[in-house]
Motif scaffolding. Sequence first.
Motif, short mmCIF file in Angstrom:
data_model
loop_
_atom_site.label_atom_id
_atom_site.label_comp_id
_atom_site.label_asym_id
_atom_site.label_seq_id
_atom_site.Cartn_x
_atom_site.Cartn_y
_atom_site.Cartn_z
N GLN A 153 11.75 55.38 -37.19
CA GLN A 153 12.06 54.81 -35.87
C GLN A 153 13.36 55.38 -35.32
OE1 GLN A 153 12.10 50.64 -36.87
NE2 GLN A 153 9.88 50.53 -37.09
N GLY A 154 14.35 55.49 -36.20
CA GLY A 154 15.64 56.06 -35.78
C GLY A 154 15.47 57.50 -35.33
N LEU A 155 14.63 58.22 -36.02
CA LEU A 155 14.36 59.61 -35.66
C LEU A 155 13.75 59.71 -34.26
CD1 LEU A 155 14.36 62.55 -36.69
CD2 LEU A 155 12.08 62.14 -37.63
N SER A 156 12.88 58.77 -33.92
CA SER A 156 12.27 58.82 -32.58
C SER A 156 13.33 58.57 -31.51
CB SER A 156 11.11 57.83 -32.46
OG SER A 156 11.57 56.51 -32.30
N ALA A 157 14.26 57.67 -31.78
CA ALA A 157 15.32 57.39 -30.80
C ALA A 157 16.19 58.63 -30.59
CB ALA A 157 16.17 56.21 -31.25
N VAL A 158 16.47 59.35 -31.68
CA VAL A 158 17.29 60.55 -31.59
C VAL A 158 16.53 61.64 -30.83
CG1 VAL A 158 18.31 62.42 -32.96
CG2 VAL A 158 18.69 60.02 -33.61
N LEU A 159 15.26 61.81 -31.15
CA LEU A 159 14.47 62.81 -30.44
C LEU A 159 14.25 62.41 -28.98
CD1 LEU A 159 11.90 63.73 -33.23
CD2 LEU A 159 13.68 65.21 -32.27
N GLY A 160 14.41 61.13 -28.68
CA GLY A 160 14.31 60.65 -27.31
C GLY A 160 15.63 60.70 -26.57
N GLY A 161 16.69 61.13 -27.24
CA GLY A 161 17.97 61.34 -26.56
C GLY A 161 18.85 60.11 -26.43
N THR A 162 18.86 59.27 -27.44
CA THR A 162 19.67 58.05 -27.37
C THR A 162 21.17 58.36 -27.39
OG1 THR A 162 19.82 55.80 -28.23
CG2 THR A 162 19.87 57.56 -29.87
N GLN A 163 21.97 57.47 -26.75
CA GLN A 163 23.43 57.64 -26.80
C GLN A 163 24.04 56.93 -27.99
OE1 GLN A 163 21.87 57.79 -23.53
NE2 GLN A 163 22.42 59.84 -24.16
N ILE A 215 22.84 51.47 -46.64
CA ILE A 215 21.66 52.36 -46.62
C ILE A 215 21.24 52.62 -45.17
CG2 ILE A 215 19.20 52.54 -47.20
CD1 ILE A 215 19.83 50.89 -49.73
N ALA A 216 21.31 51.58 -44.34
CA ALA A 216 20.91 51.74 -42.94
C ALA A 216 21.80 52.76 -42.23
CB ALA A 216 20.95 50.38 -42.22
N LEU A 217 23.10 52.69 -42.49
CA LEU A 217 24.01 53.66 -41.89
C LEU A 217 23.76 55.06 -42.46
CD1 LEU A 217 26.47 54.43 -40.14
CD2 LEU A 217 27.94 53.68 -42.02
N ARG A 218 23.54 55.13 -43.76
CA ARG A 218 23.28 56.43 -44.40
C ARG A 218 22.01 57.08 -43.82
NH1 ARG A 218 27.87 56.26 -45.45
NH2 ARG A 218 28.83 55.92 -47.48
N THR A 219 21.05 56.24 -43.45
CA THR A 219 19.82 56.74 -42.84
C THR A 219 20.14 57.55 -41.58
OG1 THR A 219 18.66 54.79 -43.66
CG2 THR A 219 17.56 56.02 -41.91
N GLN A 220 21.03 57.02 -40.77
CA GLN A 220 21.42 57.75 -39.55
C GLN A 220 22.15 59.04 -39.89
OE1 GLN A 220 23.02 55.97 -36.09
NE2 GLN A 220 22.56 53.88 -36.73
N GLN A 221 22.97 58.96 -40.93
CA GLN A 221 23.74 60.15 -41.29
C GLN A 221 22.81 61.26 -41.82
OE1 GLN A 221 26.40 57.79 -43.62
NE2 GLN A 221 27.97 57.69 -42.02
N VAL A 222 21.77 60.85 -42.53
CA VAL A 222 20.78 61.83 -43.00
C VAL A 222 20.09 62.48 -41.79
CG1 VAL A 222 18.58 62.12 -44.22
CG2 VAL A 222 20.41 60.76 -45.26
N ILE A 223 19.70 61.66 -40.81
CA ILE A 223 19.06 62.21 -39.61
C ILE A 223 20.02 63.19 -38.92
CG2 ILE A 223 18.18 61.66 -37.30
CD1 ILE A 223 17.21 58.94 -38.43
N ALA A 224 21.27 62.79 -38.82
CA ALA A 224 22.25 63.60 -38.06
C ALA A 224 22.61 64.89 -38.78
CB ALA A 224 23.51 62.77 -37.81
N TYR A 225 22.79 64.83 -40.08
CA TYR A 225 23.39 65.97 -40.78
C TYR A 225 22.41 66.78 -41.63
CZ TYR A 225 27.69 63.82 -39.19
OH TYR A 225 28.67 63.28 -38.39
#
Lengths: 139, 565
Positions: free
Chosen positions: B353-363, B384-394
Motif C-alpha cells: 500500500q505504501g508503495l502505491s502511495a509513493v508511485l502515486g506521488g504522495t508528499q 517496522i512500519a517506519l522501516r517499511t518506508q525506508q526500504v521503499i525509499a532507499y
Amino acid sequence: MTRKIRVLLAKPGLDGHDRGIKVIAAAFRDAGMEVIYSGLRQTPQMIVDAAIQEDVDAIGISILSGAHMTLFPAILEEMKNRKVNDIILFGGGIIPDEDKEELEKMGVAKIFTPGAPTEEAIEFLRQAVEKKKSDEKIM
Amino acid sequence: MFDKRFLEKLKTKFAVWDKKAAKVRSQKSRARFFTISGVDIDELYTPLSIKDVDGEEYYEKNINFPGEFPYTRGVHYTMYRTRLWTMRQFAGMGTPQQTNERFHYILKQGGTGLSTAFDLPTLMGYDSDHPRSLGEVGKCGVAVDTLADMEIIFRGIDLSQVSTSMTINSPASMLLAMYLVVAEKQGVPFEKVRGTLQNDILKEYIAQKEFIYPPKPSIRLITDMMQYCNKHVPQWNTISISGYHIREAGATAVQELAFTLADGFQYVESAMEAGMDIDDFAPRLSYFFNAHSDFFEEIAKYRAARRIYAKRMRYKYGAKNPKSWLLRFHSQTAGCSLTAQQPENNIVRTAIQGLSAVLGGTQSLHTNSMDETLALPSEKAVLIALRTQQVIAYETGVANTVDPLAGSYFVEALTDKMEAEVEEYFQEIERRGGVLNCIEEGYFQQEIARSAYRFQREIENKERIIVGVNDFILENEKLEIPVLKIDPQVEKEQVAFLKKIKAERDNRAVQASLQKLKEVAQGDGNTFEAIMDCCRVYAGVGEMCDVLRDVWGEYVENQAAMQAS
C-alpha cells in the motif's frame, strides 16, 4: 407465526466508527430480523431505555475505542438496576482476548472481534433467542 | 500521442490476437476480475483503451510534465530526486509525558515529521474530568485539556525545526491555538511554525462522526482560522481535506475521491463567500488520502485527483496562482485492510500500500503498524512500519524517476475512468443541492454504507479472498506479537493533573476570556483570536467547546436518513 427477532443496535461512548455496526444492521435485516439502530454516543441509560421501549430480544453494542471495559459493565449495571433480565447483551469491536473472556464472565453473552463473518453473529443470535424462549416456557 | 494510421493497424492486429486468446479465455483462475472497489478490469489494455489518444495535444492536456498543469505526473518538477516524501508516523497515547517520549523516539529513529493523535474526549471537546470522558482518557491518543499538556508534549522539541501534524477536527482551533502559544513561549516566531491540521469537519458528518456543532458554525470556525493563519502563520496548512476516513468507512476509491474533492471545493466556496481571495488561502490547502490494497487503482486515484483538482481550481474557481492548482497530499495505508488473523501479514499489506502511495506521488506517508486491529501499536510494530518506508525509499529504486507508471496503458485508462466517474458524482451532488444538503439528507452516508455492505458480502461468499480470514486460515492460531495496553492509571493521573492546573491558574482571567469568546461567537468577530486568549490563561478544551455549544448548539445525526435503503 413466530415473532421476528427484534434487536437494538447502538454505539455507546464517544467513538464514531460506525462501519461495523451498519454492516451488522444490514446483515441482520437481510436475515429477516427487525433492527433498531439508535445511533452514536448513547449512554447506558439511553440504551436500556430504548431496549425496554422497543421490547427487543437483544442489544448489540459496538466499541472500537478501547473503552469496552468501562462501557459494557456500565450497561450491565443499568440492566440490573432496571431489572432487565430477559434481554441478551452482545457486542463487537477491537477487544483483546483477555478482556473478551472477562466480559463474557460478567454477563455479556458474546463478543465478536475483527474478521468475524456476519453469518456467525446471525447464527449466534438465532440460537440465543431460541434458547431464551424455551427457558421462558419452562419457567 | 499515437497517430491514427498506427491505431487503425493496431485495431486489426488486436482482432487477430483476440481470436487466439479466445481459445484459452474460457479457462479462468477466478470467477471475476475486479478491483477492491468492485470495478471490473479488462483482460488487456493497449493504446486502444485510452480515450483521445490519437489527438496531438493528448499528452500535454492529460498527462504533461511533472510540475506542469494539470499535474497528473506530480506537483514537483523532480519529485523524490530532490526531496523524498515526509515519513510521518502518527503517534499519541496515554499521558502527554508518554507522547513526548514517543516523539523523541521517532525523531531519533529518523522520522522527519511529527503527527499527533488525540484521545476521544479531546476530539469531541470534553475535558478529562467530564462524565462522558470516563473510560476514554488517553485510549486512542493523547489527552489534552489545557496548554499545560501541550507544553509537556513538545518539551525539548524546537518548534522551528519540526513540522507537526495534528489530527483534530471539531476543536481544531483550540489545539492549534495551544500549539502557537507553546511556540510563542519558546520564542519561535509564527512565520517559522510549520505543520498541518486535519480540521476537516465535512468528512466528520460524512464518515468519522466526530462532530460537535452544526455545519454552518463549524465552517465559520475554519474560515476564521484560515484568515488568522493567512496573516500570521503563513507556513501552516490550515486544513487537510480527508478522504482517508471516508474510505475506511467503506467507500470505494471513486467515492473516496469524489466526496473528498467535493468537500474541498465546499471549503473553497465558503472561504470565498467569507470574502477571502482564493489565491490567498488555496496554496495552504492539502489533502489526505487512503492507500488501500488495490495497487493500480490507488495509483490511478492519486493521479486523477491532481488532474481533476487543478482543472477545477483553475477553470471553475478562477484561481490564478499556479500554487492554488496543486493538490498536495498525505497518505496513510488502509487500517481497514489489516487483519487480526496472522497479523504479521499486515506488514506485507502495508508495504504494498505504501508503495502505491509513493508511485502515486504522495508528499508524506504514514505506514500502519501490523497490530492496529488488536490495539494501539507497540514500539516494535511502529519501528517496522517506519522501516517499511525506508526500504521503499532507499532499496527499491522507485524514487529514482518521476511518475514511473505514466504511459502504462492500464494506468492511464484507469486514471481517465476515475476522472469520468468522479465528474458523474459531482453532477449528482450538485443535483442534490450541494455538499451540505447531501450531508443533511444522508446521501454520502448511504452510498458508503452500501459499499461497505457489498464488500462484506463479497468476503462472506468468497468472491473476494482475504488471506488468513476467509482462506489460507491457520487453525488454532495463537497470537505471537506483543499487544500494547493503556494503563487505567493514565486516566486517573490526567484527571488529577487537570485538577491541579485548574486550582493553580488565574480563574478570573479564565472566566473573562471565556466570556469574551462567547461574545465573539454570538457576534461576527474572529473566534480564533479569542480562543488564543483563552489558551494563554490555561482554559480547557472542554471549557472552550462548552461556551460554543451554548451559543451554537450541538449537531445530532438524523438516523432515519442515514441507513442504506
